[in-house]
Scaffold this motif. Structure first.
Motif, mmCIF file in Angstrom:
data_model
loop_
_atom_site.group_PDB
_atom_site.id
_atom_site.type_symbol
_atom_site.label_atom_id
_atom_site.label_comp_id
_atom_site.label_asym_id
_atom_site.label_seq_id
_atom_site.Cartn_x
_atom_site.Cartn_y
_atom_site.Cartn_z
ATOM 1 N N HIS A 218 11.883 -12.469 -12.232
ATOM 2 C CA HIS A 218 11.015 -12.753 -13.381
ATOM 3 C C HIS A 218 10.290 -14.091 -13.276
ATOM 4 O O HIS A 218 9.193 -14.234 -13.776
ATOM 5 N N ALA A 219 10.902 -15.076 -12.642
ATOM 6 C CA ALA A 219 10.318 -16.419 -12.645
ATOM 7 C C ALA A 219 9.834 -16.862 -11.271
ATOM 8 O O ALA A 219 9.465 -18.019 -11.089
ATOM 9 N N MET A 220 9.807 -15.993 -10.276
ATOM 10 C CA MET A 220 9.412 -16.400 -8.927
ATOM 11 C C MET A 220 7.908 -16.643 -8.861
ATOM 12 O O MET A 220 7.121 -15.801 -9.277
ATOM 13 N N PRO A 221 7.470 -17.805 -8.366
ATOM 14 C CA PRO A 221 6.029 -18.063 -8.229
ATOM 15 C C PRO A 221 5.370 -17.019 -7.329
ATOM 16 O O PRO A 221 5.996 -16.470 -6.416
ATOM 17 N N LEU A 222 4.085 -16.778 -7.569
ATOM 18 C CA LEU A 222 3.377 -15.753 -6.814
ATOM 19 C C LEU A 222 3.368 -16.049 -5.314
ATOM 20 O O LEU A 222 3.465 -15.132 -4.495
ATOM 21 N N ALA A 223 3.257 -17.319 -4.941
ATOM 22 C CA ALA A 223 3.261 -17.661 -3.514
ATOM 23 C C ALA A 223 4.579 -17.269 -2.863
ATOM 24 O O ALA A 223 4.603 -16.781 -1.723
ATOM 25 N N HIS A 224 5.702 -17.433 -3.584
ATOM 26 C CA HIS A 224 7.003 -17.041 -3.052
ATOM 27 C C HIS A 224 7.129 -15.520 -3.004
ATOM 28 O O HIS A 224 7.704 -14.967 -2.053
ATOM 29 N N LEU A 225 6.603 -14.851 -4.023
ATOM 30 C CA LEU A 225 6.614 -13.388 -4.019
ATOM 31 C C LEU A 225 5.883 -12.847 -2.792
ATOM 32 O O LEU A 225 6.344 -11.886 -2.161
ATOM 33 N N ALA A 226 4.760 -13.461 -2.472
ATOM 34 C CA ALA A 226 3.976 -13.004 -1.326
ATOM 35 C C ALA A 226 4.788 -13.082 -0.039
ATOM 36 O O ALA A 226 4.821 -12.128 0.752
ATOM 37 N N LEU A 227 5.469 -14.188 0.176
ATOM 38 C CA LEU A 227 6.243 -14.357 1.401
ATOM 39 C C LEU A 227 7.459 -13.438 1.424
ATOM 40 O O LEU A 227 7.782 -12.847 2.463
ATOM 41 N N GLU A 228 8.125 -13.298 0.288
ATOM 42 C CA GLU A 228 9.303 -12.420 0.226
ATOM 43 C C GLU A 228 8.930 -10.969 0.491
ATOM 44 O O GLU A 228 9.692 -10.225 1.114
ATOM 45 N N ALA A 229 7.768 -10.560 0.024
ATOM 46 C CA ALA A 229 7.348 -9.165 0.195
ATOM 47 C C ALA A 229 6.842 -8.895 1.609
ATOM 48 O O ALA A 229 6.775 -7.738 2.028
#
Length: 263
Positions: A218-229
């Motif tokens: 819920h609180a993960m920044p979009l830049a981190h979401l991009a790398l995780e995905a």
């Protein structure tokens, strides 16, 4: 909500209704990865986005059995508010032999099951039409699939390997060696069982990893979401998500926030 207004009122299917998934009974697990239902909310009509996931589904909707082929980008089917859709998601490699049709012929299409030659369609539809409610229809739907599965051939095992590689983010370039086939054979098998090539499947499954992270983080920044995905960076994610869904990553995160989902 604000995110809907920014995107012309487009709603992901999970936001537009009460979506539930079920593990298929043991006799169906070779052929189907999930059974599911989605009861759309009553109220003003919404633009519902069905985003690509690399699968093909068999649906019971509006009194008909319909095959929803794999999509390359989001589809926006006209569905009446209050409609309940019941579905069965084919396992990788199971749809083409079951339907006797290469999935490349069904990309972006929804066709009646009877139109692709299933002789038992009229009988199945008549039996489902007699159900008193959606719960009864779901139970009968599973039983009818079990009856049909007894006569079906096994799913193609190499399709499961191809799908697993896309799911894990492995490069498609390693698949010919792993499967001991040529690149041309790989392309032909991908089009047979998924409707498109291995690179497109990998792209779609990366998008699905992004959706899963949105549901859980819920609180993960979009830049981190991009790398995780598995995207190269946030700009890559924004471009890919927009092309596949017509929505921005921020709006999707808002819509898939488990704290906000209906039910």
């Amino acid at each position: 909500m604000a995110s809907e207004k920014r995107n012309g009122g487009i709603l992901l299917a999970a936001r537009a209704g009460r979506y539930r998934e079920y593990a298929p009974p043991p006799p169906l697990r070779r052929h189907f990865s999930r059974l599911w239902s989605n009861s759309l909310h009553d109220g003003p009509p919404a633009t519902v986005a069905i985003v690509p996931d690399g699968y093909c589904d068999l649906l019971w909707i509006g009194g008909r059995l319909v095959v929803a082929g794999p999509d390359r980008t989001a589809a926006f089917p006209p569905i009446r508010p209050g409609t309940t859709v019941i579905g069965a998601r084919f396992a990788p490699g199971a749809a083409a032999p079951w339907l006797k049709t290469p999935l490349s012929a069904l990309v972006g299409c929804s066709v009646r099951l009877s139109d692709i030659g299933r002789k038992d369609t009229a009988e199945f539809e008549a039996r489902l039409e007699d159900c008193r409610d959606a719960a009864d229809a779901m139970a009968l739907f599973a039983r009818l699939l079990e009856e049909a599965a007894r006569e079906e051939e096994e799913p193609a095992p190499d399709a499961a390997v191809i799908f697993a590689a896309a799911e894990s983010g492995c490069s498609p370039s390693s698949l010919p060696h792993r499967l001991d086939i040529s690149e041309r054979q790989l392309r032909r098998r991908c089009h047979q069982h998924f409707g498109y090539g291995a690179k497109t499947l990998e792209r779609i499954r990366r998008f699905q990893r992004f959706l899963d992270l949105c549901r859980r983080s819920h609180a993960m920044p979009l830049a981190h979401l991009a790398l995780e995905a598995g995207f190269a960076d946030q700009a890559h994610m924004t471009r890919e998500v927009g092309e596949l869904s017509c929505l921005t990553p921020a709006v999707i995160c808002d819509q898939l926030d488990a704290r906000e989902l209906p039910g």
